[in-house]
Every structure is written in structure tokens, then in C-alpha cells.
Write a protein that holds these residues in place. Structure first.
Motif, PDB file in Angstrom:
ATOM      1  N   GLY A   1       3.757 -18.718  26.444  1.00 34.20           N
ATOM      2  CA  GLY A   1       3.908 -17.753  25.368  1.00 34.20           C
ATOM      3  C   GLY A   1       4.379 -16.413  25.909  1.00 34.20           C
ATOM      4  O   GLY A   1       5.269 -15.778  25.339  1.00 34.20           O
ATOM      5  N   GLY A   2       3.781 -15.969  27.016  1.00 35.39           N
ATOM      6  CA  GLY A   2       4.171 -14.692  27.598  1.00 35.39           C
ATOM      7  C   GLY A   2       5.618 -14.685  28.036  1.00 35.39           C
ATOM      8  O   GLY A   2       6.376 -13.756  27.732  1.00 35.39           O
ATOM      9  N   VAL A   3       6.015 -15.774  28.703  1.00 35.70           N
ATOM     10  CA  VAL A   3       7.402 -15.848  29.190  1.00 35.70           C
ATOM     11  C   VAL A   3       8.359 -15.819  28.006  1.00 35.70           C
ATOM     12  O   VAL A   3       9.387 -15.128  28.026  1.00 35.70           O
ATOM     13  N   MET A   4       7.971 -16.539  26.938  1.00 35.60           N
ATOM     14  CA  MET A   4       8.879 -16.587  25.809  1.00 35.60           C
ATOM     15  C   MET A   4       9.014 -15.207  25.163  1.00 35.60           C
ATOM     16  O   MET A   4      10.117 -14.779  24.818  1.00 35.60           O
ATOM     17  N   MET A   5       7.899 -14.496  25.002  1.00 33.37           N
ATOM     18  CA  MET A   5       7.971 -13.182  24.381  1.00 33.37           C
ATOM     19  C   MET A   5       8.751 -12.214  25.262  1.00 33.37           C
ATOM     20  O   MET A   5       9.473 -11.344  24.764  1.00 33.37           O
ATOM     21  N   CYS A   6       8.601 -12.371  26.577  1.00 36.35           N
ATOM     22  CA  CYS A   6       9.343 -11.538  27.518  1.00 36.35           C
ATOM     23  C   CYS A   6      10.851 -11.754  27.348  1.00 36.35           C
ATOM     24  O   CYS A   6      11.632 -10.811  27.186  1.00 36.35           O
ATOM     25  N   LEU A   7      11.245 -13.031  27.308  1.00 35.55           N
ATOM     26  CA  LEU A   7      12.665 -13.344  27.146  1.00 35.55           C
ATOM     27  C   LEU A   7      13.155 -12.900  25.767  1.00 35.55           C
ATOM     28  O   LEU A   7      14.276 -12.398  25.627  1.00 35.55           O
TER      29      LEU A   7
ATOM     30  N   ILE B   1      16.536  -9.583  22.448  1.00 35.28           N
ATOM     31  CA  ILE B   1      16.689  -8.629  21.340  1.00 35.28           C
ATOM     32  C   ILE B   1      17.365  -7.358  21.844  1.00 35.28           C
ATOM     33  O   ILE B   1      18.281  -6.830  21.208  1.00 35.28           O
ATOM     34  N   LEU B   2      16.924  -6.889  22.994  1.00 37.54           N
ATOM     35  CA  LEU B   2      17.456  -5.620  23.478  1.00 37.54           C
ATOM     36  C   LEU B   2      18.917  -5.730  23.896  1.00 37.54           C
ATOM     37  O   LEU B   2      19.593  -4.722  24.058  1.00 37.54           O
TER      38      LEU B   2
ATOM     39  N   PHE C   1       9.591  -2.887  29.569  1.00 34.24           N
ATOM     40  CA  PHE C   1       9.049  -3.293  28.267  1.00 34.24           C
ATOM     41  C   PHE C   1       8.851  -4.801  28.196  1.00 34.24           C
ATOM     42  O   PHE C   1       7.811  -5.294  27.772  1.00 34.24           O
ATOM     43  N   ALA C   2       9.885  -5.540  28.604  1.00 35.80           N
ATOM     44  CA  ALA C   2       9.825  -6.995  28.494  1.00 35.80           C
ATOM     45  C   ALA C   2       8.650  -7.544  29.288  1.00 35.80           C
ATOM     46  O   ALA C   2       7.899  -8.397  28.795  1.00 35.80           O
TER      47      ALA C   2
ATOM     48  N   ALA D   1       0.357  -5.848  22.163  1.00 37.58           N
ATOM     49  CA  ALA D   1       1.630  -6.459  22.548  1.00 37.58           C
ATOM     50  C   ALA D   1       2.620  -6.395  21.385  1.00 37.58           C
ATOM     51  O   ALA D   1       3.808  -6.047  21.571  1.00 37.58           O
ATOM     52  N   ALA D   2       2.142  -6.689  20.181  1.00 38.69           N
ATOM     53  CA  ALA D   2       3.041  -6.681  19.027  1.00 38.69           C
ATOM     54  C   ALA D   2       3.564  -5.272  18.767  1.00 38.69           C
ATOM     55  O   ALA D   2       4.751  -5.070  18.474  1.00 38.69           O
ATOM     56  N   ASN D   3       2.657  -4.276  18.902  1.00 37.41           N
ATOM     57  CA  ASN D   3       3.094  -2.885  18.707  1.00 37.41           C
ATOM     58  C   ASN D   3       4.205  -2.521  19.687  1.00 37.41           C
ATOM     59  O   ASN D   3       5.212  -1.912  19.319  1.00 37.41           O
ATOM     60  N   LEU D   4       4.009  -2.923  20.923  1.00 34.24           N
ATOM     61  CA  LEU D   4       5.000  -2.560  21.945  1.00 34.24           C
ATOM     62  C   LEU D   4       6.330  -3.255  21.670  1.00 34.24           C
ATOM     63  O   LEU D   4       7.401  -2.675  21.875  1.00 34.24           O
ATOM     64  N   LEU D   5       6.252  -4.500  21.165  1.00 40.31           N
ATOM     65  CA  LEU D   5       7.481  -5.226  20.848  1.00 40.31           C
ATOM     66  C   LEU D   5       8.256  -4.487  19.753  1.00 40.31           C
ATOM     67  O   LEU D   5       9.470  -4.274  19.862  1.00 40.31           O
ATOM     68  N   ILE D   6       7.544  -4.077  18.688  1.00 43.22           N
ATOM     69  CA  ILE D   6       8.218  -3.352  17.603  1.00 43.22           C
ATOM     70  C   ILE D   6       8.821  -2.055  18.146  1.00 43.22           C
ATOM     71  O   ILE D   6       9.933  -1.668  17.810  1.00 43.22           O
ATOM     72  N   PHE D   7       8.052  -1.394  19.023  1.00 42.25           N
ATOM     73  CA  PHE D   7       8.527  -0.131  19.597  1.00 42.25           C
ATOM     74  C   PHE D   7       9.819  -0.354  20.382  1.00 42.25           C
ATOM     75  O   PHE D   7      10.794   0.380  20.232  1.00 42.25           O
TER      76      PHE D   7
END
Lengths: 771, 122
Positions: A693-699, A704-705, B5-6, B38-44
Motif C-alpha cells: 500500500g505504501g509503495v503504491m501511494m508513493c508511486l 500525479i505530480l 512528499f512521495a 498521510a491523506a492530508n499530505l497527499l492532498i497538499f
């Protein structure tokens, strides 16, 4: 134009009103009203029979779901009038009968609610001109049948039988719906009247066979055709008036009605002919044979009903003019005599406390009027002149003899069935009423007028129609046949047709039937070994199917609904991984956004601190350490906000994080200490899932960026913050001005959470007080 | 900067997911708190924040001029922070009461609604 929908609606209104009437009014008046409703409807349809018989038809169409071609349309022709008269007429008698039968029953109001619901649904079924509307009423009759079979709900057998009938007819209903939809798409309309014009296109369609099979299966489940017949004998758990009304005279004939109704659309093909003839003839023989081995009065009647329904389906399958005539006459004859016999069986059961013919005898002296009604009905069932059953049987023989193919097989099967009918009619009549009086659980006696009227009137009607068949034929039978066939019928019903082969067959049948009756005992002993075949019957397959279904359901529940929160969360996380991961890595093309910028040293430092603190929160063995680590994560986040141009966020984060930590510390001594609950394997599994899950959110973040940012909203706030809202801090302006209502909502959430927490803490005090 | 961030987002999500999968109710709450961070940081991060560019209209300007960090995600996160505080506080009270009533912190032992595991009842 609203008369016909109002007529259909009447039953439903009466259904809603019935329990109230029963509770509030004296029994007599309540019964009077509930008998008057079907009686008034009966008069209405009787009044229509005249105009309909000279070719007038009535119809109304109201839009319902026009986009799907579903209309609220009703049509009245000869076929619907015939059925409507049976439904309302027998309905009135049954409503009257039930007032005596259910005397002293506290829930009788409920019974009337179900009966009226059924009557309204059944009327809707035979009057509906739209297939989907017909289907809705079709299902409503199944549901009211479920309620009525399970009326004695304390009995486990009654509940099981109710469920069984609901499942069999319900599954059949779904198959029927599929057939209707297919028929509608092939024929271009759901309106029966429109489909009647389009029969040729339907019959030549490649989907014809599928339409035919689906609709026939649906009709066969409802009309208890082999191999779906088993629910009907089981449904004898219902109170006897229900068996008389739903399970012999009306509801089980819904399938027959449907087949007759669509025979001009789907009929006159070899497939129709052979399929229905085979099903009908098999059911007719199997039903009669099974009836022979029964000793419960109602079950004998139930199996002969199955057999009679088979005859009707066979007749519609033959699809000749004479077979349709025979079907309509026999339908009326059967409804009259079987309705009467079921009511008689109910009376016998009610008065003596048993329905077992081996324990009954000699009731003619104690219940002479009931015995007379039984005599009339049984003579009609046996097919003796001058009763309507005789005419019906003659016509059945004639139709079989004139069958386009396989005439001799069908005639032989018909003789076999009718011989058994004669023997069974004799047994149903003689066993309870003749011979010497036997000891029964209750002391029997002639019941009150309410329970005599039904069987006697039905029996007398069978006699009257037999004596004056011409009037019946002219007003009801000929219009009904005309509704199902293009060729004009010249039927003239009469008792005497002269000396012809049919009469000879009748005589042979009677003689053989009487012989079989006399030899009943020895025949039963000789065929006792056949009882072992019962375990191979469809009822057993139903039981196996139900067991498998329930087993599968509990397996699913054990897997999916096992009460372990961790398991649910694991499922959610894994599903999210799959559902986010697949489109993320497979579907989204590489972005062409701005290049990555290098991190500054202090930012890296903060990142490392946050990550180490998160790790600390996981590994901490004391609660306080975990909370402290959580606080470090929060403050690290606040620092990131500071560096990246979000001073408001940073301030809020600092404040809230401090509050959270304080709150934790305040309640932490009330919380359980950490203990190692999960084993090594579980932790490894969760670790792998979490890492994935962490790796996926990181990617995900990186991907997105890399995409260009395109916000349509932000420029508005950027341009108007000062000009419209007089504020330089855009974030503040958004919160307190542009989206002020959202902020109000947020404050509300805080207030509700506070109240909820307070209530939770108070809850214990009140409990203590109570204890 | 994107990499920072990532990594932090990924690390916090992993920690949060691991913690909510624990059987201890306290760990569950900590996991929830980590996940919301984590979700807050993602939105940020999605708002493409820039270093030292707060969304504040300059003294001599009438509109917000680029470069600026997107104010919209910031407003969203501000709300989210407050709400997640409310949720955490409520959850804390809830598990405290649940622990008092049920007498265990093992979520797998809280599978039925009947009172078999009730600590106080005889």
C-alpha cells in the motif's frame, strides 16, 4: 375509463381495510362487507359478460413507464371475463365460508387481508393487457399464496410449504419475466393486444424457441406441471378455504390462463404442440396416479388438481378449436367441483378433526347437507350426467380423438386418467360419508349456514350448468374461446350427443373406474413397491437444492461476514490496491509535467524524522511512546507546511496535534496496555500488505505530480479574494467567506462529536443508576 | 521536493495500514490518525506547493499573483485536520467505553453483540 383499474384496486383497498374492519366491527357486519366486495365485483363482470359475448371489448391504457413501453393497460374479453367471474364468485363464497371456518381465530382479519390481496392480484393478472403489468400481478399472487399457505405460522410444516411454493413459483416467475422481456423485444411491444397482431413475426424469429421455453416453464411452475408439481400437495398446509380458492379454482390456473392468452402469439407450431402435450399428458397421468396412493382427503384432491391442470395444459397444447372449447368447459367444471370438494374436505376436517379417509366414515347421517354437496361435486368429478363434469369429459375425449397427431396415445392416457378420476371421486365421496360412523377427534355435526352455502352452491351450479349447458356456452365459453382463436366457434353445449365413440369411451371409463374403486385395496397393496420411487421425485431434488443453497450462503457469510474487523479492513485495503493500482500503472499514460526538483537538506531531514517517528509508533511497546511518536509525525507535518507556503495549515496542525496528544495522555491510563495479539505470520502478512500500500501511494504521488495541474477553481479565488471578500489571506477567505457554509458544517461535526463523546461517558452513569 | 512528499506519503500510508490491521483497538486509533496525516499530505502535494510562496495577496496587488501555493487544497486540509481531530477524540472515548464494557482490547474478541464476554455481568 378508470373503471377497470378501480375494479382491480378494490381488492387491494379491501385487503388494507380488512384487519381494521375485523377489529372494529361486529363479526357479522365485517363478514358481510368482505363478502359483499367480491360479490359486487362478480355482478360487475356478470353485467359485462353480455356485451362481451356479442363481441364488444373494453380496454384502458394509462402510461406507466413510457420509456420502456410499460403501460398500465387492462383489457376485458371473453377469456378475462370467464376467469374474473370464477375469481370473484368463488372469492365471495370462500370469504363467507372462512367466517365459519375461522370462527374464534384471533387473526382472521389478517386472513381476509391476504385473501383480498390475492383476489385483487388475480383480477389484475387476468385483466392486464401489458406483459410487465401481468408479471407484477403474477408475482403478487405468489406472494399472497405464500402468506396464505403459511397462515398457521406456528406450524413448521406450514412455513416450509409456504416457502417452498414461493421459491418454486418465484423462480418460475423470474424465468417468465425473462421470457416476457424476450417476447417484448422480438414482438416489438409489451402490450398483448399489439403482440396479437405480430404473432407471425414472433413465431418466425430465431429466438422463438427460447421465448416459448421460458414462458412455458414460468407457466408450468405456477400451474404445478410435472416436474414442478410437488409444491401444490405440500401447499395443502393452507386452511381449506385457501386450498379451494387459490390451489384449485384460481391461482394454479394462472399458468393455464397465460398459455391460453398467448396461444395465438406463440401457438400453432410443432414445438408448442409437442412441448405442451408432453408436459400436460405426463402431469395428468402422474397426478392421477399419485392421488391414488394418498389417504389424506386434501392431498387426494391436490393431486387430482395437478392432474386436471395437466389436462388443461394438454388441451391448450393441442391448440385446435375443439381442444380450446374442451379446455374452457373443463376449466369451469373443475373449478366448481374441486372448489366444492375442497370446502367439503375443510368442513369434514373442521368438524371431525381429521382428514384421513381411513379414520372417517358414516358422516352422511350427521352432515346430510354437506354430504349432498359432496355428492354433486363428486358426480361431476367422475363425469356422470347430468353434471357439467360429464360435458367437460366428453369434450376432452372429443378433442383428444381429433388431435392432429398422436391421437390414440393421448386418448389412451386420457382414459387412464379419467378411470382414476372416477375411482378417486367414488373414494372421496364414500370414505367419509358412507359406511359406519367412526370415532374421530371431535364430535362432528352439520356446520352453520356460512360453511354450507359455498359447497352447496358450487355443487348446484355444476348441476345447473350441466342441465342448461347452452346458456353457459353462449355467455361464457364461446366468448372465451373466441378470445384465443381466430376461427369462429360454433360450439353448442348439450348433454346428449347421440350414440358416438365419445359416449362409448365414457361408458368404458365409468365401468372401469368403478371396478378400480372396488379393487382399491388390493391395487394399493400391489403397487406399494412404487412408494420407494418417491425418494427419486422432484421434492427430494428441491430438498437437496435448498440444503446446498443454505450451505453455500453460510459459507459465504463465514468468509465475508465473519465479524473480524481486521479481515474486513484487509479486504478493503487489498481491493483498493487492485482497483487503484490497475488503472494507475496500466491505463494512465506517462505525464509530461514539470521536471522533478531536488530536495533541500532540511526537507530531507524532516522527512527522515517523520518516517522514523511513524516506525516508532508501530514498534513502540508502551502506549505513551506510541502517542509521542504520533505527535512527532504531526509536528513534522506542520514543519513541511511551514516550508511549503501554508502558514495557516501549520498553525492549525500545531494546535490540533498538541490537543490530540494531550487528549491521548489524559485517557491513556484508561486504555488497555499493548500486548502482542497477532502471531508472526499475521504480522508478516499485514506488513507485506502495508508495504505494498505504501509503495503504491508513493508511486501514485509521483505519477500525479508528473501530470500538469489544471485547476479551474483556484484562479477564481486568486482573482477575487481581495476584490470581493476584502481578504488578503486566500485560504482564510475561502474558509470564512466563499465556503463559509462548509466551515459551519465542520463546526457542527465538532459539536456533534463532542456531544456524542459526552453522551458516551454519561451512558455508564445511567447504567449504574439502573443497576 | 516531489520525492520527499512521495516518500513521506508512502511511509505514512504503510504505517497507517499496518496499524489499522492490528487487533488492538488502541493501535487501530493510532493507525487511523496516521492514515489521516498521510491523506492530508497527499492532498497538499497535489496542489503543487512551492517553497515560501503562501497564497497571500501582496500589499501592492489586488489579485493573487503567481507563483503561489494552491490555496484550495490548503482550505480542504484545514477542514480535514479539524474533522479528523473530532473523529479521533470520539473514537478514543468510544474505545475507552468499549474496553470498560467488554473487558478486552482484542477486536477479534468483539465479534458478537451478545453479552457473553461482558466483564461486569455475572
Amino acid at each position: 375509463m378508470f373503471t377497470i383499474p378501480a375494479v382491480v384496486l378494490t381488492g387491494f383497498v379491501a385487503s388494507v381495510a380488512a384487519p381494521w374492519l375485523w377489529r372494529r366491527l361486529p363479526r357479522r357486519i365485517a363478514t358481510g362487507i368482505l363478502v359483499f366486495v367480491p360479490l359486487a365485483l362478480f355482478a360487475y363482470f356478470l353485467n359485462l359478460a353480455g356485451p362481451v359475448s356479442v363481441g364488444q371489448s373494453f380496454g384502458v391504457s394509462l402510461p406507466w413507464v413510457p420509456q420502456l413501453g410499460i403501460t398500465f393497460s387492462f383489457a376485458i374479453d371473453g377469456l378475462s371475463v370467464l376467469f374474473a367471474l370464477l375469481i370473484t364468485g368463488i372469492g365471495a363464497l370462500v370469504a363467507l365460508y372462512a367466517s365459519g371456518y375461522l370462527q374464534g381465530d384471533a387473526h382472521a382479519g389478517r386472513f381476509y387481508a391476504y385473501i383480498m390481496l390475492f383476489m385483487g392480484s388475480m383480477l389484475g393478472l387476468v385483466l392486464a393487457d401489458n406483459l410487465i403489468l401481468l408479471f407484477v400481478f403474477w408475482e403478487l399472487t405468489s406472494i399472497s399464496s405464500y402468506f396464505l399457505i403459511g397462515y398457521n405460522h406456528e406450524r413448521q410444516e406450514a412455513r416450509a410449504a409456504a416457502l417452498q411454493s414461493l421459491l418454486v413459483t418465484g423462480v418460475g416467475g423470474l424465468i417468465l419475466l425473462a421470457g416476457f422481456i424476450l417476447l417484448g423485444s422480438v414482438g416489438g411491444s409489451y402490450d398483448v393486444s399489439a403482440l396479437l397482431q405480430n404473432g407471425e413475426a414472433v413465431r418466425s424469429s430465431p429466438l422463438y424457441l427460447a421465448v416459448l421455453l421460458l414462458i412455458v416453464i414460468g407457466a408450468c411452475t405456477k400451474s404445478a406441471q410435472f416436474p414442478f408439481h410437488f409444491w401444490l400437495p405440500a401447499a395443502m398446509e393452507a386452511p381449506s378455504p385457501v386450498s379451494a380458492y387459490l390451489h384449485s379454482a384460481t391461482m394454479v390456473k394462472a399458468g393455464v390462463y397465460l398459455l391460453a392468452r398467448i396461444s395465438p402469439i406463440l401457438g400453432a407450431t410443432p414445438e408448442w404442440h409437442y412441448l405442451l402435450s408432453l408436459v400436460g399428458a405426463t402431469t395428468m397421468l402422474v397426478g392421477a396416479a399419485l392421488a391414488f396412493g394418498q389417504s389424506d382427503l386434501k392431498r387426494i384432491l391436490a393431486y387430482t388438481t395437478v392432474s386436471a391442470l395437466g389436462m388443461l395444459v394438454l388441451m391448450i397444447g393441442l391448440d385446435t378449436l375443439s381442444s380450446m372449447e374442451a379446455a374452457m368447459v373443463f376449466l369451469v367444471a373443475h373449478a366448481l367441483y374441486k372448489g366444492a370438494l375442497f370446502l367439503v374436505a375443510g368442513t369434514v376436517d373442521h368438524e371431525t378433526g381429521t382428514r384421513d379417509i381411513r379414520r372417517l366414515g358414516g358422516l352422511r347421517r350427521l352432515m346430510p347437507v354437506t354430504a349432498l354437496a359432496a355428492l354433486l361435486a363428486a358426480l361431476s368429478m367422475a363425469g356422470l350426467p347430468p353434471l357439467l363434469g360429464f360435458i367437460g369429459k366428453e369434450l376432452l375425449y372429443e378433442a383428444k380423438l381429433q388431435a392432429p397427431a398422436t391421437a390414440w396415445i393421448l386418448t389412451a392416457a386420457g382414459i387412464g386418467t379419467n378411470v382414476l378420476f372416477v375411482a378417486l371421486a367414488a373414494r372421496v365421496l364414500t370414505a367419509p360419508f358412507l359406511g359406519s360412523l367412526k370415532e374421530t377427534p371431535h364430535k362432528p355435526g352439520e356446520p352453520g349456514l356460512s360453511m354450507l352455502a359455498g359447497p352447496v352452491l358450487l355443487g348446484l351450479l355444476g348441476l345447473l350448468c350441466g342441465l342448461f349447458p347452452y346458456a353457459l356456452g353462449k355467455t361464457l365459453i364461446i366468448p372465451a374461446v373466441a378470445a384465443t382463436r381466430a376461427d369462429q366457434t360454433t360450439l353448442e353445449l348439450a348433454l346428449w350427443h347421440g350414440f358416438n365413440p365419445v359416449l362409448a369411451l365414457s361408458l368404458v371409463t365409468l365401468a372401469t373406474g368403478f371396478a378400480v374403486f372396488l379393487l382399491t385395496g388390493s391395487l394399493l397393496r400391489a403397487t406399494a413397491f412404487l412408494g420407494r420411487l418417491r425418494s427419486l421425485g422432484p421434492a427430494r431434488w428441491y430438498a437437496i437444492g435448498m440444503k446446498a443453497l443454505i450451505g453455500f450462503a453460510s459459507l459465504c457469510t463465514d468468509v465475508l461476514q465473519n465479524g473480524r474487523l481486521g479481515w474486513y479492513l484487509l479486504t478493503i485495503v487489498l481491493a483498493s490496491l487492485l482497483l487503484v493500482g490497475y488503472p494507475l500503472f496500466v491505463l494512465i499514460p506517462e505525464g509530461a509535467g514539470p521536471a522533478l526538483t531536488a530536495p533541500a537538506f532540511h526537507e530531507l531531514l524532516i522527512a527522515v524524522v517523520i518516517l522514523l517517528a511513524a516506525l516508532g509508533a508501530i514498534l513502540a511497546s508502551s502506549r505513551l511512546a506510541a502517542v509521542a511518536a504520533l505527535g512527532v509525525v504531526g509536528f513534522g507535518m506542520a514543519l513541511l507546511f511551514v516550508f511549503y507556503g501554508a502558514p495557516d495549515l501549520a498553525m492549525t496542525q500545531f494546535a490540533i496535534e498538541s490537543l490530540t496528544v494531550i487528549l491521548f495522555v489524559l485517557v491513556i491510563h484508561k486504555l488497555p496496555k499493548f500486548s502482542k495479539l497477532s502471531g508472526r505470520g499475521e504480522r508478516l502478512r499485514d506488513g507485506i500488505v502495508a508495504a505494498a500500500g505504501g509503495v503504491m501511494m508513493c508511486l501514485l504521488t509521483l505519477i500525479i505530480l508528473r501530470q500538469p495541474l489544471d485547476s479551474a477553481v483556484t484562479p477564481f479565488y486568486a482573482a477575487n479574494s481581495l476584490l470581493l471578500a476584502q481578504g488578503r489571506n486566500v485560504v482564510n477567505v475561502i474558509l470564512v467567506d466563499f465556503r463559509a457554509l462548509d466551515t459551519l458544517g465542520e463546526i457542527t461535526v465538532l459539536a456533534v462529536a463532542g456531544l456524542g463523546g459526552f453522551a458516551l461517558l454519561r451512558l455508564r452513569l445511567t447504567r449504574k443508576e439502573r443497576q | 521536493m516531489e520525492l520527499v512528499f512521495a516518500l513521506v506519503i508512502g511511509g505514512l500510508y504503510a504505517a497507517g495500514i499496518y496499524m489499522i490491521l492490528r487487533r488492538s483497538i488502541v493501535k487501530l486509533i493510532i493507525g487511523l490518525a496516521l492514515l489521516s496525516q498521510a491523506a492530508n499530505l497527499l492532498i497538499f502535494a497535489v496542489g503543487r506547493p512551492g517553497r515560501g510562496t503562501p497564497p497571500i495577496v501582496a500589499k501592492d496587488a489586488t489579485t493573487l499573483l503567481p507563483p503561489f501555493s494552491d490555496p484550495l487544497p490548503q482550505a480542504l486540509i484545514l477542514t480535514a485536520i479539524v474533522i479528523s481531530f473530532a473523529v479521533t477524540a470520539f473514537a478514543l472515548i468510544l474505545i475507552k467505553r468499549a474496553y470498560q464494557e467488554v473487558g478486552t482490547d482484542d477486536l477479534d474478541a468483539m465479534r458478537t453483540t451478545d453479552q457473553r464476554q461482558h466483564a461486569g455481568t455475572p
